[in-house]
Design a protein around this motif. Structure first.
Motif, mmCIF file in Angstrom:
data_model
loop_
_atom_site.group_PDB
_atom_site.id
_atom_site.type_symbol
_atom_site.label_atom_id
_atom_site.label_comp_id
_atom_site.label_asym_id
_atom_site.label_seq_id
_atom_site.Cartn_x
_atom_site.Cartn_y
_atom_site.Cartn_z
ATOM 1 N N ASP A 36 0.881 -1.172 0.000
ATOM 2 C CA ASP A 36 0.000 0.000 0.000
ATOM 3 C C ASP A 36 0.915 1.219 0.000
ATOM 4 O OD1 ASP A 36 -1.631 2.151 0.577
ATOM 5 O OD2 ASP A 36 -3.007 0.925 1.797
ATOM 6 N N THR A 37 0.974 1.858 -1.132
ATOM 7 C CA THR A 37 1.930 2.975 -1.240
ATOM 8 C C THR A 37 1.490 4.160 -0.404
ATOM 9 O OG1 THR A 37 0.796 3.694 -3.249
ATOM 10 C CG2 THR A 37 2.780 2.353 -3.519
ATOM 11 N N ASN A 38 0.190 4.286 -0.228
ATOM 12 C CA ASN A 38 -0.267 5.394 0.622
ATOM 13 C C ASN A 38 0.291 5.243 2.031
ATOM 14 O OD1 ASN A 38 -1.645 6.162 -1.571
ATOM 15 N ND2 ASN A 38 -3.716 5.786 -0.762
ATOM 16 N N LYS A 39 0.267 4.035 2.489
ATOM 17 C CA LYS A 39 0.752 3.781 3.854
ATOM 18 C C LYS A 39 2.232 3.409 3.857
ATOM 19 C CE LYS A 39 -3.783 2.062 5.363
ATOM 20 N NZ LYS A 39 -4.546 0.838 5.731
ATOM 21 N N ARG A 40 2.835 3.347 2.654
ATOM 22 C CA ARG A 40 4.219 2.901 2.502
ATOM 23 C C ARG A 40 4.425 1.599 3.258
ATOM 24 N NH1 ARG A 40 6.995 5.561 -0.516
ATOM 25 N NH2 ARG A 40 8.873 4.382 0.065
ATOM 26 N N GLN A 41 3.472 0.690 3.054
ATOM 27 C CA GLN A 41 3.471 -0.565 3.810
ATOM 28 C C GLN A 41 3.497 -1.731 2.836
ATOM 29 O OE1 GLN A 41 -0.185 -1.076 6.058
ATOM 30 N NE2 GLN A 41 0.120 -3.278 6.156
ATOM 31 N N THR A 99 4.735 -1.553 -7.431
ATOM 32 C CA THR A 99 4.277 -0.546 -6.459
ATOM 33 C C THR A 99 5.327 0.499 -6.118
ATOM 34 O OG1 THR A 99 5.056 -1.857 -4.561
ATOM 35 C CG2 THR A 99 2.803 -2.281 -5.368
ATOM 36 N N GLY A 100 6.584 0.207 -6.438
ATOM 37 C CA GLY A 100 7.647 1.114 -6.018
ATOM 38 C C GLY A 100 8.121 0.826 -4.598
ATOM 39 N N LEU A 101 7.441 -0.084 -3.931
ATOM 40 C CA LEU A 101 7.828 -0.427 -2.559
ATOM 41 C C LEU A 101 8.467 -1.809 -2.569
ATOM 42 C CD1 LEU A 101 4.554 0.614 -0.692
ATOM 43 C CD2 LEU A 101 6.644 1.972 -1.031
ATOM 44 N N THR A 102 9.627 -1.945 -1.956
ATOM 45 C CA THR A 102 10.309 -3.232 -1.932
ATOM 46 C C THR A 102 10.028 -3.943 -0.610
ATOM 47 O OG1 THR A 102 12.060 -2.300 -3.299
ATOM 48 C CG2 THR A 102 12.533 -4.400 -2.173
ATOM 49 N N GLU A 132 -0.988 1.256 -6.889
ATOM 50 C CA GLU A 132 -0.663 1.837 -5.571
ATOM 51 C C GLU A 132 -0.932 0.841 -4.463
ATOM 52 O OE1 GLU A 132 -2.838 5.464 -5.257
ATOM 53 O OE2 GLU A 132 -1.475 6.519 -6.631
ATOM 54 N N LYS A 133 -1.886 -0.048 -4.711
ATOM 55 C CA LYS A 133 -2.288 -0.969 -3.647
ATOM 56 C C LYS A 133 -2.459 -2.360 -4.207
ATOM 57 C CE LYS A 133 -4.758 2.691 -1.228
ATOM 58 N NZ LYS A 133 -6.009 3.126 -0.581
ATOM 59 N N LEU A 134 -1.991 -3.340 -3.438
ATOM 60 C CA LEU A 134 -2.178 -4.746 -3.803
ATOM 61 C C LEU A 134 -2.696 -5.484 -2.578
ATOM 62 C CD1 LEU A 134 1.216 -5.436 -5.651
ATOM 63 C CD2 LEU A 134 -1.038 -5.159 -6.740
ATOM 64 N N PHE A 135 -3.854 -6.110 -2.761
ATOM 65 C CA PHE A 135 -4.410 -6.902 -1.649
ATOM 66 C C PHE A 135 -4.637 -8.328 -2.128
ATOM 67 C CE2 PHE A 135 -5.963 -2.534 -1.319
ATOM 68 C CZ PHE A 135 -5.491 -2.172 -0.070
#
Lengths: 947, 947
Positions: free
Chosen positions: A36-41, A70-73, A174-177
């Motif tokens: 969740d990129t909004n939460k950077r989680q 997502t850009g988040l690793t 932005e988000k993956l669930f």
């Protein structure tokens, strides 16, 4: 302006991803948050420290894929103490402490279908461990099961298997669930599923040398990852001028680490490349004279792969994939196999029955088998197609009992006769499905391997072949069409899916009619049935559509769209039009048209268009795919490709100076022209036939002239009766049937321009006496023929079987398959029927040609047979021939059709019923052409005329 | 370097001048001095003041001719008091006071042969009158006799009849003497001898309009003078878009004054031009509907020519030389002839039997005659050839009794089917002689007229035709060759006579094989028997010889040489090579040779060469002959000429870039090539056949490559076994027969260059078992055929007749004519034989083709028949077909040959005797080809092979 096409079918099953979508972008309560990129989680990915290397590498891929999306690793860890909140747990049952602990704790149940070779399961579990709120547990029966489970998730979050190989952009989210409660399992049905990198020079080899410096592990890593993402496990490596295990010793270790089962191609025994003998072999490649050196050579192959996952190819052919010079020496070959197994028995630390071995019954080797040669039951028999996509032989009921089972070696690319095909994709998926489905139904389930040449540009059929191999039972006659749609959607993130699907189907339909390498200017008729012209228009529409999509699709998708869609569409058009313009150039030259040289310029322009497309392919992605389209494909004159694309010979015509006027008159359907011929006649008009015929008044020189046309009978209608000709003027000719009584009528059109007397063009009209009226849907006799598309027939099924429509198969794009259980052989009375109501305007004995796909009688006891009936009376039983008549076989695979012929006796005009009955499995009926006296030559036959 | 050719024959008879040479340049005592520049002395020419205008004009010509030759202008006078010393006396017997006085005074005796139509005599008389030392008396039976006697002297002193029409320089002499004692007489045998200016646009018409402003008397004066100098008397004037008597009323007066008998062409009745009807006629040209206007129109024609010398054409065809629209309405045509004679009877002041009338049995009109239509006996029947030089019908013995007699209308130029020929001279003189000799022998002696198109460039055949017409009995089978030599000598004053004769014979031989307009690229084989190549070499030699002569001949003769010799040689070559290079261009294109475009450039170069020759023709003599070669002759596709010379369609081949190497291999005799075909085989070698065959290793692309050739058997000998190919490399293949036993042998030549495996070329050698040896001169079976030139046969004459050799006839240049009396029809046993010793190496039933000139059976009672015998046993009697099978006739005249076929049964190998027996007059046998199983297609058949 882009036309939006109607979707061909509602899509109710998904092949691209092996289960329904469990990844969402809007989280619901209880869902696992993968990122969740909004939460950077992000969720944490956990893999055992002792996990198999391949699993670890796949887990790292997943980590990277989530980052790409997502850009988040995410954190990738093997430390249980790191686990908290949202967790992805990856592990092989029995080899993963954490997975086994969850099972023991009844947090995870082993699911049906997951408990076998390469089986995996995917489970969303709430609170599996302390501090862990949601876990996504990817577990498997074996290491590849886990790897496939991991890549299943990668695919679901938006990473196409073709991300690297076709520059398909990663979808950004932005988000993956992961949906709460998801529990899925899957496992493959065919044990070894793979590809053969073959015929890889100059294209792939050029790319590999430029990008990687050779066929080394840096290159193969991309091949292995592609296979795994496609849930495949098997590879025959490049061997044209390469030796997998010798070029870079890391190749075999990397394969083994990543989980790829290696082998050597059908003619390279004992895990040693053909080229290794060139490098290290002593003496002749001839077991009758040099057994000791060959034995030693093979021992090394066995030793080298002893501890790795591989399948040992047995037997022997000549070097460079040619027959043995000893000829069909069965005794010698049996000795070879015996000695090879002796080596395996000596080297391997397990019983021979546990060492995967294969005997490829390729080309002449199948003959050895047919003449009685046998190998032990634990050896897999790898049956082969005819190199043109038609399986030659499938297991009998007895052979299915063999412990080693059977597989199939198939081709999407081939170097050999009657003509190589090594360039763009020419494989209609319907045919692949149909042939591989037969293979499945007849028990070939151990190995499916397909020759993919340079790999690119076979992205679509590779995807399809490997997906079907995963679970052939999930694929039915509608699957090729659905798969194409889903694949288009996946690669382009749902953009222009209908348009792209249409483009993929259009170019494969055309190349499935005739491969570009096999085209000649006279393949498609420029004389009859507007055949070449119709194809030209269709390809021009597709080319325009591809251009529109290319301009409008998100620019980051342009390179992928070019590779996967636009290039093959445009390239197909370019080579077709090259031949088409050559045909017109020759026709115009023969008719002395002033436009001859202009048509020669078109030939040259299409040649240059092809070259420009190649340059474009080589320039995209900063030259990543340089060389990849360098396979020569223009200028074939025999089986082998020319050394380069060869500009064709053209006909040019200089014009007299000072300019003069010089009339020529030509008619549709004929190469003749006035004044060289005084016998011009338009094709005979019939009421159900072509309403208009064309005559062309043209200039043979540069100075314009005036012309007039005068009809001798008032029932001949002209679209123009005078004019001035500079180049060519087409005049449409029609008939006012209301003025004609029944019978044959003749008139003349006199065309006066330059020259003595002018051209007299005969007009013939035949108004048959009709006492009965055709019913709606009847196939009408017109212009001396009845033409039928099999897919427009009426199916009468019975308990035994049916006919079923296979989309994306055959030269019309939809063929009718005899759908009967394996090994069936019926009498006509018992057989399911495909019926066609036919309306005849004439009577007589008429030749009938059934156009079937050039399938081979893979079951020699039944053959492939159909029965023809007219009005319920038996006419003939027809069987597809074997490959023994080499010329007939070659014609069949060049034409992608077999003509089975008989004749019918039509005693009364009016309505009749023609039916074709399926006596065995295997028949794929495409068209029926009845010649009632006016059939003209063409490649595909005339279009249907229906009431 | 100019090669001097051996003279073909010693020349023992002169046709050019009608008696032996009476003019010398070294005076002997008693000779008459016609002119002596040293003494500035000339003879005085005397003509009656009341002499016929034509005689006066001819006398003035003589005055001018002497001036042209010597620079001294003799006195021309009608005053007897002027006569002294040396005198030329010119006068018509009975109309010349002085001539009659000499006769009365027994100074001049009327000589035998001079006392008939157009007879003249030439007498050297000493002291005929007071003060006159020597007189040259030119006297005649009638005015034209005198005129011909005058022009005879003109010719003798060195003025060619072609002085104006072909710019033949006048010979310059300082002295002219007439031998003392000369007494000669002569008279023509054919009454009316003339030409038809027809098909005269655009060439002659262009010239005439530019030089003369139209077809007026200034122009016709040149035509009339030419005719008189050639001792002809008859003209059908230009009628294409012209009307002789109407275009310039002076035309008819001048003709009548000069002594030219006028008529109108075969389809223009009653001395009125076709075009006059367009100008003045009212209503339709249709006697069934418009008889009154036509009757009036014809009355005017009769009145206009009432007092002039003319022949009235009777009958009627459609306008513009087409059949009547009424069809073959015999009754109508009989009415027309009746009415026309009624007009003549009314208008002319003499009995109808004294009014020359002719009925031309041209084309369909002959059919009227054959179906029974007759005209009164006093009308001359003008039989016609088939427009292609083959007389269709000659008088029967009964018809010879008709008072009007018969004539022949012949063609050197024609507009119509199967193909027009309107450009350069295509007429071998041997054929003209043979056909016109038959005409003479069958009694056609009233009119000989030949269609000469534009007049130029038919100088040679016009001269020959009119000379033969003067005295057919002086002409025999050797005459065509002798005439050509003398004509060459006359026009070029003895310079390079042998070379010029050879050039004239070479180009007419070639054009007699096939007219340039009828050539197509595939006429002469580029595959078999080196046919096209041999002709190409012959024409190239001739072209070079023409160039050498052109450079070395006296410069004042260059223009005449160009017109009469060099232009037709070069133009013949240009059009042949245009077609030849087209054939090679197509062959190379089909074989994908890199040299294809270079050959296309040759096509264009030969087209341009032809255009340059035309420009040169138009530029000589300050443009005097501008337009004269403007007849389009390149680009025929049907009977009618194209609107201009049409640059041919060529095949061009661009080469791949960057350059690649791409081997092709082709063999002699085949359009196939490797690798497109794997079935290459050289033609089978036989011991008596071609010693060498050729295979060609060539590049299909631009980059050179190395090649090697390996033979599978040591008896195959190659001229080269390796090399580097840039363009084409020919490799000669021969057989070492000493290594072979009798029987059939096979070997392979493997040629390796680029590509897979290389080309395998089969070599077949057949060494027949021969138990007998051929004798010297035997025609040998070789390479599956026996080829025979008829002129090499052995003649067995008998009392009835013989076979005789006709030089300059037929496609080999020498044909054998059945020399039998007219109306003969023999049984084979009675017939003279032409025998050929033939040596067979095989046995069987073999097709035999007799190649005969396409003569038509002009005598329907006998036909034209020969019998074939083998070893004295009758094989078959063969007859030349009539013109009824239009296609066979068209083929015959296009090919200039008729094939009569039978077959022989050869039961033993070795020596046999084949003979052809002449059963009737008319057969002209050229060649015999026996197909023993290996005959290949070609235009002329293979060359002879003789022991």
């Amino acid at each position: 302006m882009l036309k939006f096409l109607a979707s061909a079918a509602l899509l109710c099953a998904s092949f691209i991803v092996s289960a329904s979508g469990y990844v969402t972008h809007i989280g619901q309560p209880g869902d696992l948050t993968l990122a969740d990129t909004n939460k950077r989680q992000t969720a944490t990915i956990w893999v055992d420290a002792q996990a198999n290397t391949g699993i670890k590498m796949a887990a790292r891929s997943l980590q990277q894929d989530i980052a790409r999306v997502t850009g988040l690793t995410p954190v990738l860890t093997s430390d249980i103490s790191d686990l908290a909140g949202q967790v992805v747990i990856v592990g092989e049952r029995g080899h993963s402490a954490l997975v086994d602990r969850l099972i023991d704790a009844d947090k995870l149940a082993v699911m049906a279908g997951s408990d076998k070779w390469e089986g995996y399961q995917l489970n969303h579990i709430t609170n599996p461990l302390p501090g862990v709120e949601q876990a996504w547990v990817i577990s498997g029966y074996d290491r590849r099961g886990v790897i496939f489970g991991i890549y299943d998730l990668s695919e679901k979050i938006g990473v196409s298997p073709w991300h690297w190989w076709a520059d398909v952009p990663v979808q950004n989210h932005e988000k993956l669930f992961i949906r709460a409660g998801t529990a899925l399992s899957d496992a493959p049905k065919v044990k070894y599923r793979g590809i053969f990198l073959n015929d890889e020079a100059p294209a792939l080899t050029g790319m590999v040398h430029e990008q990687f410096g050779g066929y080394n592990a840096q290159f193969y890593q991309h091949v292995f990852e592609l296979l795994l993402r496609l849930k495949a496990n098997f590879l025959w490596p490049a061997m044209w001028n390469n030796a997998f295990a010798d070029d870079d010793p890391q190749n075999m270790y990397l394969a083994n680490d990543m989980g790829i089962v290696m082998s050597t191609s059908h003619h390279e025994p004992m895990m040693r490349a053909d080229k290794e003998w060139n490098r290290y072999g002593k003496g002749a490649w001839e077991y009758s004279t040099n057994p000791e050196e060959l034995y030693k050579f093979w021992v090394e192959g066995a030793k080298r792969y002893k501890d790795k996952e591989g399948i040992f190819t047995l037997g022997m052919r000549g070097q460079a994939d040619t027959p043995m010079s000893e000829g069909e020496n069965i005794g010698l070959l049996e000795k070879i196999v015996h000695d090879q197994r002796e080596i395996l028995s000596d080297v391997m630390d397990k019983p021979l029955s546990e060492v995967p071995q294969v005997w490829a019954l390729y080309k002449e080797v199948q003959g050895f088998y047919e003449r009685g040669m046998r190998v032990p039951d634990d050896v897999t028999l790898l049956w082969a197609d005819d190199n043109a996509g038609n399986v030659r032989r499938l297991p009998t009921q007895t052979e299915r009992e063999r412990s080693g089972g059977a597989g199939v070696y198939y081709h999407f690319d081939y170097v050999g006769g009657p003509r190589s095909y090594r360039w763009i994709n020419t494989v209609p998926l319907g045919k692949v499905w149909e042939q591989m489905n037969l293979s499945w139904e007849y028990g070939a389930d151990q190995i499916w391997i397909t020759n993919v040449g340079d790999l690119k540009p076979m992205e679509l059929p590779i995807s399809f072949f490997l997906a079907q191999a995963w679970d052939p039972e999930r694929f039915d006659a509608q699957s090729p069409a659905r798969f194409t749609h889903q694949w288009a959607s996946q690669q382009f993130n749902g953009q222009y899916t209908n348009e792209i699907t249409s483009l993929l189907n259009t170019y494969t339909l055309q190349n499935g009619r005739r491969k570009p390498e096999s085209l000649s200017p006279d393949t498609f008729s420029v004389f009859n049935y507007h055949e070449a012209k119709r194809i030209s228009l269709t390809l021009a529409e597709a080319a325009d559509l591809a251009e529109s999509v290319y301009q409008q699709i998100d620019s980051e998708y342009q390179d992928a769209f070019f590779q996967l869609v636009a290039h093959p569409v445009w390239a197909t058009q370019a080579v077709f039009e090259l031949n088409h313009s050559q045909a017109l150039n020759a026709l115009y030259a023969g008719q002395d048209r002033a436009t001859t040289s202009a048509m020669a310029a078109k030939v040259n322009a299409w040649f240059e268009r092809d070259a420009a497309l190649t340059r474009q392919y080589h320039s995209i992605q900063d030259g990543k795919w340089n060389h990849m389209m360098s396979q020569p494909h223009i200028g074939y004159v025999h089986w082998n490709n020319p050394p380069a694309n060869i500009p064709p010979v053209v006909h040019t015509k200089a014009l007299a100076e000072p300019a003069v006027a010089n009339m020529g008159v030509a008619v549709e359907g004929s190469a003749a022209y006035w004044p060289a011929s005084d016998e011009l006649a338009l094709p005979t008009f019939t009421p159900f036939g072509e309403a208009e015929r064309t005559l062309t008044v043209y200039n043979r020189q540069a100075k314009p002239f005036d012309w007039t046309a005068t009809v001798s009978q008032p029932w001949v209608i002209l679209s123009a009766e005078q004019g001035t000709v500079t180049g060519d003027t087409n005049v449409a000719v029609a008939i006012d049937w209301s003025q004609l009584k029944t019978g044959h009528h003749t008139a003349t059109i006199n065309v006066k321009g330059t020259g003595w007397g002018g051209a007299n063009v005969r007009v013939l009209a035949h108004k048959p006496e009709i006492t009965q009226r055709p019913a709606a849907g009847d196939f009408l006799e017109a212009d001396g023929y009845v033409a039928i598309n099999a897919s427009n027939g009426v199916v009468t099924s019975n308990a035994t079987g049916s006919w079923q429509k296979v989309a994306l198969h055959g030269r019309t794009g939809a063929a009718m398959q005899a759908a009967l259980p394996p090994y069936t052989s019926l009498k006509p009375a018992e057989a399911p029927a495909l019926e066609f109501p036919v309306f005849f305007t004439s009577t007589g004995e008429f030749p009938v040609s059934l156009q079937l796909s050039p399938s081979l009688p893979f079951d020699s006891t039944t053959g492939i047979k159909v029965a023809v009936e007219l009005d319920g009376r038996h006419v003939a039983t027809l069987a597809l021939p074997s490959q023994k008549d080499k010329q007939a076989w070659a014609d069949g695979v060049m034409d992608n059709i077999k003509h089975l012929t008989t004749s019918i006796e039509v005693e009364t005009s009016g309505r009749h019923s023609l039916s074709v009955k399926a006596l065995t499995p295997g028949a794929v009926l495409q068209r029926i052409i009845i010649d009632t006296g006016g059939l003209k030559p063409s490649y595909m036959g005339p279009l249907e005329r229906r009431k």
